[in-house]
Design an enzyme around this catalytic site. Sequence first.
Site, short mmCIF file in Angstrom:
data_model
loop_
_atom_site.label_atom_id
_atom_site.label_comp_id
_atom_site.label_asym_id
_atom_site.label_seq_id
_atom_site.Cartn_x
_atom_site.Cartn_y
_atom_site.Cartn_z
N ASP A 276 0.85 -1.20 0.00
CA ASP A 276 0.00 0.00 0.00
C ASP A 276 0.88 1.24 0.00
OD1 ASP A 276 -1.76 2.06 0.58
OD2 ASP A 276 -2.70 1.02 2.27
N ILE A 277 0.74 2.07 -1.01
CA ILE A 277 1.61 3.25 -1.14
C ILE A 277 1.39 4.28 -0.03
CG2 ILE A 277 0.11 4.66 -2.64
CD1 ILE A 277 2.66 5.19 -4.37
N ASN B 235 -7.64 11.66 -11.20
CA ASN B 235 -8.41 11.96 -12.43
C ASN B 235 -8.36 13.47 -12.67
OD1 ASN B 235 -10.72 13.27 -11.06
ND2 ASN B 235 -11.03 11.22 -10.22
N GLY C 91 -9.79 3.36 -6.15
CA GLY C 91 -8.42 2.86 -6.30
C GLY C 91 -7.43 3.52 -5.37
N ASP D 254 -6.22 6.47 -5.51
CA ASP D 254 -6.66 7.84 -5.22
C ASP D 254 -7.53 7.87 -3.95
OD1 ASP D 254 -7.18 10.55 -5.56
OD2 ASP D 254 -8.44 10.30 -7.35
N SER E 131 -2.56 4.24 -14.17
CA SER E 131 -3.46 3.86 -15.29
C SER E 131 -3.75 2.36 -15.41
CB SER E 131 -2.94 4.35 -16.65
OG SER E 131 -3.18 5.73 -16.81
N GLY F 255 -5.24 0.30 -13.32
CA GLY F 255 -6.42 -0.20 -12.60
C GLY F 255 -7.68 0.16 -13.36
N1 AR6 Z 1 -1.39 1.46 -2.99
C1 AR6 Z 1 -0.72 1.23 -4.14
N2 AR6 Z 1 -1.32 0.88 -5.28
C2 AR6 Z 1 -2.67 0.74 -5.28
C3 AR6 Z 1 -3.45 0.96 -4.12
C4 AR6 Z 1 -2.75 1.33 -2.93
N3 AR6 Z 1 -3.39 1.58 -1.78
N4 AR6 Z 1 -4.75 0.73 -4.44
C5 AR6 Z 1 -4.77 0.38 -5.75
N5 AR6 Z 1 -3.53 0.37 -6.25
P1 AR6 Z 1 -6.24 2.85 -10.01
P2 AR6 Z 1 -5.94 4.31 -12.55
C6 AR6 Z 1 -3.04 0.07 -7.61
O1 AR6 Z 1 -7.52 2.25 -10.44
O2 AR6 Z 1 -6.02 3.04 -13.32
C7 AR6 Z 1 -9.49 6.57 -9.50
O3 AR6 Z 1 -10.90 6.51 -9.31
C8 AR6 Z 1 -3.88 -0.81 -8.50
O4 AR6 Z 1 -3.62 -2.19 -8.25
O5 AR6 Z 1 -6.12 3.33 -8.62
O6 AR6 Z 1 -4.85 5.29 -12.90
C9 AR6 Z 1 -9.04 7.95 -9.94
O7 AR6 Z 1 -9.77 8.96 -9.29
C10 AR6 Z 1 -3.40 -0.41 -9.89
O8 AR6 Z 1 -2.29 -1.20 -10.27
O9 AR6 Z 1 -5.81 4.10 -10.96
C11 AR6 Z 1 -9.28 7.91 -11.41
O10 AR6 Z 1 -10.65 8.19 -11.71
C12 AR6 Z 1 -2.92 1.03 -9.72
O11 AR6 Z 1 -2.97 1.29 -8.32
C13 AR6 Z 1 -8.98 6.48 -11.79
O12 AR6 Z 1 -9.18 5.72 -10.59
C14 AR6 Z 1 -3.75 2.07 -10.43
O13 AR6 Z 1 -5.12 1.75 -10.31
C15 AR6 Z 1 -7.54 6.31 -12.22
O14 AR6 Z 1 -7.35 5.01 -12.70
#
Ligand code: AR6
Length: 164
Positions: free
Chosen positions: A8-9, A22, A30, A32, A115, A117
């Site tokens: 977890d970052i 976003n 996610g 964010d 990007s 997720g």
């Molecule tokens: N720590 C580290 N990595 C994580 C965590 C965490 N706590 N939680 C998820 N990931 P995403 P995107 C990873 O969906 O694709 C949001 O709603 C996850 O496994 O978070 O850039 C924003 O507001 C994946 O590999 O981001 C935007 O609307 C990575 O983080 C949208 O999602 C990115 O997944 C952005 O989509």
Amino acid sequence: MMQLQKGDITAFGGDAIVNAANNSLLGGGGVDGAIHKAAGPQLLAECKTLGGCETGQAKITKGYNLPARFVIHTVGPVWYGGEKGEHELLERAYRNSLELALSTDLATIAFPNISTGIYAFPKPQAAQIAISVVKEMFVKAHDLQVTFICFDDENYQLYQKLLA
Ligand code: AR6
């Protein structure tokens, strides 16, 4: 130096963590959602003053309740199949985040897998882009310490192979 961690970052205690945000910068799911939850409501209050962020650009805020001092918010591209400039936009998101860290004198910075997720960018291609942009940056920023923090197994295994 490049490092790899799984987890977890929001637990990262260095200078800055990067948020995969976003265009509104007003939070989401996610990573964010996890960052806003851990940082507390002051983060959203500061984000509201920033006027959003274009895809591929980056903006910085304080970290508030996070162990990291700063959050660099960047917006990666949504994957539409690869013909809409997705690769270049993802490169820009990494490059502009790193440039912003350097211009703020930050040396230890952690990235999630931007990007890959909700935005559905293919993980193997995204990992190659992330690593190559960071390597490029080392040419001029010798003291930079970049940690890739992978939350899912697929990304973690991809980075393990590419960084070996
Ligand atoms: N720590 C580290 N990595 C994580 C965590 C965490 N706590 N939680 C998820 N990931 P995403 P995107 C990873 O969906 O694709 C949001 O709603 C996850 O496994 O978070 O850039 C924003 O507001 C994946 O590999 O981001 C935007 O609307 C990575 O983080 C949208 O999602 C990115 O997944 C952005 O989509």
